[in-house]
Each structure stands twice: as structure tokens, then as C-alpha cells.
Design a protein around this motif. Sequence first.
Motif, PDB file in Angstrom:
ATOM      1  N   GLU A  55       0.857  -1.160  -0.032  1.00  0.00           N
ATOM      2  CA  GLU A  55      -0.027   0.153   0.083  1.00  0.00           C
ATOM      3  C   GLU A  55       0.967   1.478  -0.147  1.00  0.00           C
ATOM      4  OE1 GLU A  55      -0.277  -2.538   1.925  1.00  0.00           O
ATOM      5  OE2 GLU A  55      -2.177  -3.302   1.360  1.00  0.00           O
ATOM      6  N   ASP A  56       1.994   1.190   0.816  1.00  0.00           N
ATOM      7  CA  ASP A  56       2.926   2.552   0.854  1.00  0.00           C
ATOM      8  C   ASP A  56       3.502   2.620  -0.459  1.00  0.00           C
ATOM      9  OD1 ASP A  56       2.026   2.921   3.490  1.00  0.00           O
ATOM     10  OD2 ASP A  56       3.927   1.748   4.312  1.00  0.00           O
ATOM     11  N   ARG A  62       1.079   4.062  -3.043  1.00  0.00           N
ATOM     12  CA  ARG A  62       0.902   5.384  -2.584  1.00  0.00           C
ATOM     13  C   ARG A  62       2.056   6.214  -3.148  1.00  0.00           C
ATOM     14  NH1 ARG A  62       2.641   8.533   1.412  1.00  0.00           N
ATOM     15  NH2 ARG A  62       3.461   6.744   2.384  1.00  0.00           N
TER      16      ARG A  62
END
Length: 421
Positions: free
Chosen positions: A218-219, A222
Motif C-alpha cells: 500500500e505504501d 501510494r
Amino acid sequence: MISEFRSRFRFRHLRQGLVGVALVVLVVLEGLNAPHPAMAAATMVSGVLCLAALAVPERLFARYGLGAAALSCALTVTEAQLSERPPNTPGMVELGALLLLSTRAVRRCPPLRATGLVAVSSLAAVVLPLRIELWDDYLKNLITVIAVCAVPFMVVVGLCLRLYDTLRERERETIRQAQRLEHARELHDFVAHHVTAIVAQTKAARFTAAAGHTQSPEDLDRMLAQIERAGSQALGSMRAMVTSLRDHATASATTRPTGDPAGPRGPRRLRDLRALTEEFSEVGPAAELILAPELADRPLPTGIATTVHRVVQESLTNVRKHATGVGRVEVRIGVRPGHPERLEVSVVDDGQVGASPAAGRSVEGSGYGLVGLAERAEKVNGHITSGPRDGGGWHVLAVLPLDKAATDKTATEETIACDHA
């Protein structure tokens, strides 16, 4: 617009063609005044060649003009030896063409070449009246008027036109230089801002990876999404800039690039700057926009609004590029205390003084960004200062007018530049 230009182009060439035909007809009529067919033909050829020399391209003018003037002079000397000559006109159209050859030579040719061409064409014009049959005081007076008045006058006209061309070219070069500077500022303000964001986000990703921190999908997604968005914004700004360069009218009607609320010319309302500070906060220190309530929904003149946007954008870009240890950036926009007709834009960070490459810089000694901001502020009768502040950090302060007079001045300058482009 293209059809209108074509119609004007065709009308101009049609008009020039009709004038040329009329002059050739006059040359033929004057040639028929000669007593012999051979003399008439020679007079027609000489007159037509002098007219043709006026119409040839610049690269051929000196050669054709010198040849036509020399032929006219030789014809005059030959006819002066004959017992039968034209009774009343030596060829006044040819005389006018010879004088105009001098004017064009002075206006267009280098000095040395112009001197030779003026000497030959002036001599041909002065002796041309010797072609007529009756040599009396009237003929002498005519030659004197041509030599003393007509020839110097046409030379002076050529000098005046040469000076006019020089001044006009300097004016055009000044306008082109101003446009180049404007385009350079546009490229720096938009493209450099987005590219700096890409570089900063990439460095952050590399630093995290080099530190051995495990990033979740997810990071990572992003961070890559932020880089992708900054790249898309850079492409959108480049596309808007190219459109503006290709067609100013088209650029003004083009939809603003996605993700760039300011568009190619900046926002109309100051509250649109909030998107800029929020975008900065996503990948850097927190940026807070403090906007005076009376200015939030107030539509500003385009030149003032654009300058405000550029000041904030460039200041945030410099924080991202140069500052270290920054925890907070404050962007404050309001009416200058004690000066209700002035707008004050302040961008302050709390970074470490002396640790930043930008520390100790002034507007005059800074890079292209602050130089461009100073130029923009001066253009709307404002000013900008930059430097370290007490207690640490860097402070950029711009003071701009809120009155309409400065905007009218800027709009007039832009209109003049467009008219001369």
C-alpha cells in the motif's frame, strides 16, 4: 483568420500587379514618342528594366539595379549623339524608377554597395533629360533640379527608411526577448515545480529502501501514485505551454490540465491556492494557507493573481529543493497593514538557517526562480524580498498592488507584444 490573411495577400498582390501594368503601359507610351522604332524599343526596354529592378528580391537587387542604371545611362549617352531625338519626354517613368533605385539602395544595401549603386543610378537620372531634342534653359533647369533637389531628397528618404527599419527591428527584438523571458518563467514555474516533486518523492523512496525499512504494497503504491501524478501534471503543464506557444488564442480557450488548478496562467481566486499547499503537504512538511477572509472570494486581476500563485509555488519549490529540518511552512496572504491598496504574500518556513544551499541568498543573487519572481513583481508594480528570518528559517515576502492601474499597464504591454509578434 487564415482565409482573411489569404484574401489580404491576394488583394495586395493584385494591387501591385495593376500598378506594375499601369507603369509598363506608361513606359510603352513614352517609348512610342521616339522618332525611330529602334530608339522606341530601346527606351521601352530601358524603362521596363528599371521598373523590374525595383521589384526583384533583395539578393538580386544590387546586380539588377546596377545593370538597369548602367543601361539607362548608356542609352542616354547614345541618344544624345543622335540628331533626331524625342521631342518632349525623355521617359519620366524611367526617371522616377532611377530615383527610387537610389532610395532602395540606401535603405537595403550595405554602405559600400549602396554608395556605388546610388552613384550610378543618380548619374543616370541626372543625364536622362539629355535624350530630348531641344536643349535650352528649361533643360538645364530640369537637370539642376534633379541633381540638387531630387537626388538628395531620395537619398535622405532612403536614410530615414533605413533608420525606421533599424528601430523597428530593435523593437521587435525587444518584444521577442520579453516573450522568451516570459516563456522561460512559465517553464520554470510549472515544469520545474512538478519535476522537483518527482525528484523529492523518488529520493524519499530510495532513502526508505536504503534504510532497510520494509514497505508495504500500500505504501509503495501510494508513493508511486504520487510520482505518477506529478509526472502527469508536468506533462499537462508542458502541453499547455506548447499550446500557448503555437496559438495564443487556442491556449486561452484550452481546458486546464488535470491536477493543475492554476492552469497555464494562474488562478483567478486566491482560494485556489489551497490545492497547491495541500499537494505540497502530501510529500513534504505541513504547509498551512492563511488567507484573509475578505480576499478568499475576491476576483483579482489576472496579472496579480498569476504573480501571487507564482510566488507561492516557487517558494514551496525552493523549500522542497533546498531547505533542511523544515517542520512547517506558513503561507499568509492578506492586505498589507496600513496600506489597504497593497496585497502582501508571505511564505515562511522553520528550517535550519545556514544548512540550506539557499541560505544567505538575495533576490538579485539567487537562481532563475527568484529572479523570475522579481521580474513578475516589477511587471505589476510590486516588489519581492527574500532572506533568512530571525529565529530560523527562510522568508519570502511579496508586496503587490490591488488597484486596477497596474493590471491595465500589464494588459496593455501584453497586447502590444501580441500585436508585434
